[in-house]
Design a protein around this motif. Structure first.
Motif, mmCIF file in Angstrom:
data_model
loop_
_atom_site.group_PDB
_atom_site.id
_atom_site.type_symbol
_atom_site.label_atom_id
_atom_site.label_comp_id
_atom_site.label_asym_id
_atom_site.label_seq_id
_atom_site.Cartn_x
_atom_site.Cartn_y
_atom_site.Cartn_z
ATOM 1 N N LEU A 83 1.103 -1.150 -0.107
ATOM 2 C CA LEU A 83 0.034 0.032 -0.167
ATOM 3 C C LEU A 83 0.952 1.197 0.017
ATOM 4 N N THR A 84 1.654 1.401 1.152
ATOM 5 C CA THR A 84 2.278 2.744 1.126
ATOM 6 C C THR A 84 3.444 2.542 2.486
ATOM 7 N N PRO B 79 -1.362 5.867 6.691
ATOM 8 C CA PRO B 79 -2.802 5.806 5.772
ATOM 9 C C PRO B 79 -3.795 6.160 6.997
ATOM 10 N N ARG C 198 -2.010 -3.894 1.988
ATOM 11 C CA ARG C 198 -3.575 -3.673 2.063
ATOM 12 C C ARG C 198 -3.890 -5.110 1.749
ATOM 13 N N ASP D 189 -10.075 -3.165 1.679
ATOM 14 C CA ASP D 189 -10.362 -1.824 1.822
ATOM 15 C C ASP D 189 -10.054 -1.421 3.228
ATOM 16 N N ARG E 66 -5.369 -4.049 6.970
ATOM 17 C CA ARG E 66 -4.108 -3.943 6.704
ATOM 18 C C ARG E 66 -2.978 -4.434 7.505
#
Ligand SMILES: Nc1nc2c(ncn2[C@@H]2O[C@H](COP(=O)(O)OP(=O)(O)OP(=O)(O)O)[C@@H](O)[C@H]2O)c(=O)[nH]1
Ligand SMILES: [Mg+2]
Length: 210
Positions: free
Chosen positions: A10-11, A20, A67, A70, A73
């Motif tokens: 994801l990040t 996030p 992820r 939705d 995580r």
């Protein structure tokens, strides 16, 4: 079925304000540098190259988010205890990780990765205390179990449980090997339960689990 099979990167973040959105449910992997956090994430998700692993300690410098859906995580936290990391950076990371554990509302639990040959060092205990103070359930993986024989593995498991029993800390402990796949199903079932995911039923309790 592997409830973690559809995960993707994801990040990354290096500061708390870069995380996030704090929504849904999250599970963090923490442990000493080089203990095998990234390898454990890859083994549990069944995605070999998902989290970057390295022979060089201190590889994961960022908080990496993966992820699953939705709202769910997995999080790979930077390792602690690597002597060659400069003091200022160590302090920064201590603050980021403790801030994250204390304030992250979506955090549902902490997976603590420890080398089965030397579990429960002082920094591991500090982490467990922080997590317990934040009322987060802890699941301990005694990893690299392949480096111990069966008997030595079970001894490490028993000793770790006994040592924890002498503290107010409550944690679930199991043997694990990313290399051999030992304990992967058990870990999946535990983590899926913490995240309330649909997944395999918990395997029957045996003497090496619990
Ligand atoms: N034998 C064996 N080696 C392992 C196992 N898990 C990890 N390793 C090795 O241990 C080293 C460190 O693994 P990583 O997964 O990168 O460890 P990490 O905790 O993510 O390390 P940092 O991100 O640097 O903190 C690598 O050389 C891995 O191949 C295991 O279960 N068995
Ligand atoms: Mg790593």
């Amino acid at each position: 079925m592997n409830p973690f099979g559809r995960i993707e990167f994801l990040t990354s973040a290096s500061q708390l304000h870069q995380l996030p959105p704090d929504e849904g449910a999250e599970l963090a992997f923490a442990g000493r540098s080089n203990a095998g956090k990234s390898s454990a994430i890859n083994a549990i998700t069944g995605r070999r190259g998902l989290a970057r692993t390295s022979r060089t300690p201190g590889r994961t410098q960022l908080i990496n988010f993966f992820r699953l859906t939705d709202t769910v995580r997995l999080v790979d936290l930077p390792g602690y205890g690597y002597a060659k990391v400069p003091e200022a950076q160590r302090r920064h990371w201590g603050q980021v990780v403790s801030g994250y554990l204390q304030d992250r509302r979506s955090l549902r639990g902490v997976v603590v990765i420890m080398d089965a040959r030397r579990p429960l060092g002082p920094l591991d205990l500090q982490l467990l205390e922080l997590a317990t103070a934040a009322e987060l359930p802890c699941h301990l993986l005694l990893t690299k179990a392949d480096k111990l024989g069966n008997q030595a593995g079970l001894t490490a498991l028993r000793q770790t449980r006994r040592q924890l029993g002498q503290t107010p800390l409550i944690a679930h402990v199991q043997l694990f090997s990313a290399l051999k796949g030992t304990g992967v199903e058990q870990a999946r079932a535990q983590l899926a339960a913490v995240l309330a995911l649909e997944g395999p039923a918990a395997p029957p309790a045996d003497r090496a689990s619990g």
